[in-house]
Design a protein around this motif. Structure first.
Motif, PDB file in Angstrom:
ATOM      1  N   LEU A 188       0.851  -1.178   0.000  1.00 37.49           N
ATOM      2  CA  LEU A 188       0.000   0.000   0.000  1.00 37.49           C
ATOM      3  C   LEU A 188       0.894   1.237   0.000  1.00 37.49           C
ATOM      4  CD1 LEU A 188      -2.955   1.004   0.161  1.00 37.49           C
ATOM      5  CD2 LEU A 188      -2.622   1.226   2.612  1.00 37.49           C
ATOM      6  N   ARG A 189       0.756   2.036  -1.040  1.00 34.07           N
ATOM      7  CA  ARG A 189       1.486   3.299  -1.145  1.00 34.07           C
ATOM      8  C   ARG A 189       0.506   4.426  -0.892  1.00 34.07           C
ATOM      9  NH1 ARG A 189       4.388   3.311  -6.874  1.00 34.07           N
ATOM     10  NH2 ARG A 189       2.237   3.092  -7.481  1.00 34.07           N
ATOM     11  N   GLN A 190       1.002   5.477  -0.235  1.00 35.37           N
ATOM     12  CA  GLN A 190       0.165   6.649   0.035  1.00 35.37           C
ATOM     13  C   GLN A 190       0.952   7.896  -0.334  1.00 35.37           C
ATOM     14  OE1 GLN A 190      -2.563   6.617   3.447  1.00 35.37           O
ATOM     15  NE2 GLN A 190      -1.394   8.328   4.210  1.00 35.37           N
ATOM     16  N   LYS A 191       0.255   8.868  -0.918  1.00 34.53           N
ATOM     17  CA  LYS A 191       0.907  10.131  -1.290  1.00 34.53           C
ATOM     18  C   LYS A 191      -0.075  11.271  -1.102  1.00 34.53           C
ATOM     19  CE  LYS A 191      -0.289   9.685  -6.162  1.00 34.53           C
ATOM     20  NZ  LYS A 191       0.212   9.631  -7.522  1.00 34.53           N
ATOM     21  N   LEU A 192       0.474  12.480  -1.034  1.00 35.42           N
ATOM     22  CA  LEU A 192      -0.366  13.664  -0.905  1.00 35.42           C
ATOM     23  C   LEU A 192      -1.114  13.925  -2.206  1.00 35.42           C
ATOM     24  CD1 LEU A 192       2.121  16.011   0.972  1.00 35.42           C
ATOM     25  CD2 LEU A 192       0.060  14.938   1.928  1.00 35.42           C
ATOM     26  N   VAL A 193      -2.318  14.462  -2.100  1.00 33.79           N
ATOM     27  CA  VAL A 193      -3.095  14.851  -3.277  1.00 33.79           C
ATOM     28  C   VAL A 193      -2.302  15.904  -4.057  1.00 33.79           C
ATOM     29  CG1 VAL A 193      -5.189  16.075  -4.013  1.00 33.79           C
ATOM     30  CG2 VAL A 193      -5.322  14.320  -2.258  1.00 33.79           C
ATOM     31  N   GLY A 194      -2.318  15.805  -5.367  1.00 34.93           N
ATOM     32  CA  GLY A 194      -1.608  16.763  -6.208  1.00 34.93           C
ATOM     33  C   GLY A 194      -0.232  16.298  -6.627  1.00 34.93           C
ATOM     34  N   VAL A 195       0.249  15.195  -6.048  1.00 36.14           N
ATOM     35  CA  VAL A 195       1.536  14.625  -6.446  1.00 36.14           C
ATOM     36  C   VAL A 195       1.255  13.612  -7.547  1.00 36.14           C
ATOM     37  CG1 VAL A 195       3.508  13.245  -5.688  1.00 36.14           C
ATOM     38  CG2 VAL A 195       2.519  14.963  -4.159  1.00 36.14           C
ATOM     39  N   ASN A 196       1.768  13.868  -8.741  1.00 41.11           N
ATOM     40  CA  ASN A 196       1.503  12.967  -9.854  1.00 41.11           C
ATOM     41  C   ASN A 196       2.254  11.643  -9.736  1.00 41.11           C
ATOM     42  OD1 ASN A 196      -0.397  14.369 -11.398  1.00 41.11           O
ATOM     43  ND2 ASN A 196       1.180  15.631 -12.333  1.00 41.11           N
ATOM     44  N   GLU A 197       3.535  11.712  -9.438  1.00 38.57           N
ATOM     45  CA  GLU A 197       4.335  10.496  -9.358  1.00 38.57           C
ATOM     46  C   GLU A 197       3.929   9.681  -8.140  1.00 38.57           C
ATOM     47  OE1 GLU A 197       6.220   9.530 -11.724  1.00 38.57           O
ATOM     48  OE2 GLU A 197       6.503  11.358 -12.856  1.00 38.57           O
ATOM     49  N   GLY A 198       4.295   8.400  -8.113  1.00 32.81           N
ATOM     50  CA  GLY A 198       3.892   7.559  -7.002  1.00 32.81           C
ATOM     51  C   GLY A 198       4.981   6.674  -6.443  1.00 32.81           C
ATOM     52  N   GLY A 199       6.209   6.817  -6.901  1.00 36.56           N
ATOM     53  CA  GLY A 199       7.270   5.926  -6.468  1.00 36.56           C
ATOM     54  C   GLY A 199       7.725   6.164  -5.038  1.00 36.56           C
ATOM     55  N   VAL A 200       7.808   5.094  -4.256  1.00 38.66           N
ATOM     56  CA  VAL A 200       8.294   5.181  -2.883  1.00 38.66           C
ATOM     57  C   VAL A 200       9.794   5.445  -2.894  1.00 38.66           C
ATOM     58  CG1 VAL A 200       8.628   3.891  -0.734  1.00 38.66           C
ATOM     59  CG2 VAL A 200       6.449   3.732  -1.963  1.00 38.66           C
ATOM     60  N   ALA A 201      10.550   4.662  -3.659  1.00 36.35           N
ATOM     61  CA  ALA A 201      12.003   4.818  -3.702  1.00 36.35           C
ATOM     62  C   ALA A 201      12.402   6.181  -4.266  1.00 36.35           C
ATOM     63  CB  ALA A 201      12.625   3.703  -4.541  1.00 36.35           C
ATOM     64  N   ALA A 202      11.592   6.730  -5.147  1.00 40.09           N
ATOM     65  CA  ALA A 202      11.884   8.033  -5.750  1.00 40.09           C
ATOM     66  C   ALA A 202      11.485   9.194  -4.832  1.00 40.09           C
ATOM     67  CB  ALA A 202      11.172   8.162  -7.089  1.00 40.09           C
ATOM     68  N   GLY A 203      10.841   8.906  -3.705  1.00 39.18           N
ATOM     69  CA  GLY A 203      10.513   9.939  -2.733  1.00 39.18           C
ATOM     70  C   GLY A 203       9.172  10.603  -2.903  1.00 39.18           C
ATOM     71  N   PHE A 204       8.303  10.071  -3.741  1.00 42.76           N
ATOM     72  CA  PHE A 204       7.007  10.695  -3.987  1.00 42.76           C
ATOM     73  C   PHE A 204       5.898  10.144  -3.101  1.00 42.76           C
ATOM     74  CE2 PHE A 204       9.255  10.957  -8.101  1.00 42.76           C
ATOM     75  CZ  PHE A 204       9.330  12.328  -8.201  1.00 42.76           C
ATOM     76  N   ALA A 205       6.094   8.952  -2.552  1.00 43.38           N
ATOM     77  CA  ALA A 205       5.061   8.295  -1.750  1.00 43.38           C
ATOM     78  C   ALA A 205       5.728   7.581  -0.580  1.00 43.38           C
ATOM     79  CB  ALA A 205       4.280   7.298  -2.607  1.00 43.38           C
ATOM     80  N   VAL A 206       4.920   7.098   0.344  1.00 41.79           N
ATOM     81  CA  VAL A 206       5.417   6.302   1.464  1.00 41.79           C
ATOM     82  C   VAL A 206       4.641   4.995   1.525  1.00 41.79           C
ATOM     83  CG1 VAL A 206       6.116   8.328   2.814  1.00 41.79           C
ATOM     84  CG2 VAL A 206       3.850   7.343   3.148  1.00 41.79           C
ATOM     85  N   LEU A 207       5.249   4.002   2.166  1.00 40.86           N
ATOM     86  CA  LEU A 207       4.546   2.747   2.402  1.00 40.86           C
ATOM     87  C   LEU A 207       3.562   2.956   3.536  1.00 40.86           C
ATOM     88  CD1 LEU A 207       7.455   0.175   2.135  1.00 40.86           C
ATOM     89  CD2 LEU A 207       5.772   0.798   0.391  1.00 40.86           C
ATOM     90  N   SER A 208       2.452   2.264   3.482  1.00 38.82           N
ATOM     91  CA  SER A 208       1.433   2.392   4.502  1.00 38.82           C
ATOM     92  C   SER A 208       0.879   1.006   4.805  1.00 38.82           C
ATOM     93  CB  SER A 208       0.325   3.336   4.014  1.00 38.82           C
ATOM     94  OG  SER A 208      -0.530   3.679   5.074  1.00 38.82           O
ATOM     95  N   SER A 209      -0.076   0.940   5.696  1.00 37.42           N
ATOM     96  CA  SER A 209      -0.722  -0.323   6.062  1.00 37.42           C
ATOM     97  C   SER A 209      -2.217  -0.191   5.866  1.00 37.42           C
ATOM     98  CB  SER A 209      -0.446  -0.674   7.526  1.00 37.42           C
ATOM     99  OG  SER A 209       0.925  -0.826   7.738  1.00 37.42           O
ATOM    100  N   PRO A 210      -2.836  -1.186   5.250  1.00 32.04           N
ATOM    101  CA  PRO A 210      -4.295  -1.109   5.071  1.00 32.04           C
ATOM    102  C   PRO A 210      -5.023  -1.345   6.385  1.00 32.04           C
ATOM    103  CG  PRO A 210      -3.472  -3.194   4.239  1.00 32.04           C
ATOM    104  CD  PRO A 210      -2.271  -2.393   4.669  1.00 32.04           C
ATOM    105  N   LYS A 211      -6.156  -0.678   6.535  1.00 29.18           N
ATOM    106  CA  LYS A 211      -7.055  -0.919   7.668  1.00 29.18           C
ATOM    107  C   LYS A 211      -8.207  -1.740   7.115  1.00 29.18           C
ATOM    108  CE  LYS A 211     -10.072   1.314  10.990  1.00 29.18           C
ATOM    109  NZ  LYS A 211     -10.609   2.598  11.471  1.00 29.18           N
ATOM    110  N   LEU A 212      -8.274  -2.978   7.495  1.00 31.54           N
ATOM    111  CA  LEU A 212      -9.312  -3.871   6.991  1.00 31.54           C
ATOM    112  C   LEU A 212     -10.578  -3.689   7.812  1.00 31.54           C
ATOM    113  CD1 LEU A 212      -7.133  -7.044   6.480  1.00 31.54           C
ATOM    114  CD2 LEU A 212      -7.700  -5.263   4.816  1.00 31.54           C
ATOM    115  N   VAL A 213     -11.672  -3.462   7.122  1.00 31.00           N
ATOM    116  CA  VAL A 213     -12.962  -3.293   7.796  1.00 31.00           C
ATOM    117  C   VAL A 213     -13.979  -4.251   7.237  1.00 31.00           C
ATOM    118  CG1 VAL A 213     -12.633  -0.925   8.515  1.00 31.00           C
ATOM    119  CG2 VAL A 213     -13.561  -1.379   6.254  1.00 31.00           C
TER     120      VAL A 213
END
Length: 122
Positions: free
Chosen positions: A97-122
């Motif tokens: 699961l990758r998460q990024k701020l709204v308005g950031v086009n790129e999504g790569g974690v290694a490239a610094g655009f996103a971070v790893l996250s954990s899903p909340k299962l409901v």
């Protein structure tokens, strides 16, 4: 369709690592000038627009808070016998699961655009 509505698409090079994706006017310019062999090195994808949720991203000890979007990837392994088409192995191997701020086009974690996250299962 992508030239007429470039904000609805992203042109991605066929490589890992994030970055170098083309959006908007850059996407149009590339599609209008690339040769067919140059286009073969890219994948044209329709953009997924999800509802933003408030979040906080932590990278290298720094917190960036704001509206975020997430992308869930499910990974699988598939192995088949080419001769008869029988499936030898087919299973889900994990998720990311990758998460990024709204308005950031790129999504790569290694490239610094996103971070790893954990899903909340409901």
């Amino acid at each position: 369709a992508a030239i007429a509505q470039p904000d609805a698409y992203v042109l991605k090079p066929q490589r890992e690592g994030g970055g170098n994706n083309l959006y908007g006017a850059d996407l149009v310019a590339a599609l209008e000038t690339m040769t067919p062999s140059q286009r073969a090195a890219f994948i044209l994808m329709e953009r997924i627009v999800s509802d933003p949720k408030p979040g906080a991203l932590v990278r290298n000890g720094h917190v960036a808070a704001g509206d975020c979007v997430a992308e869930l990837g499910i990974y699988a392994a598939f192995l088949a016998d080419r001769a008869d088409g029988s499936v030898l192995h087919n299973s889900v191997c994990g998720h990311l699961l990758r998460q990024k701020l709204v308005g950031v086009n790129e999504g790569g974690v290694a490239a610094g655009f996103a971070v790893l996250s954990s899903p909340k299962l409901v």
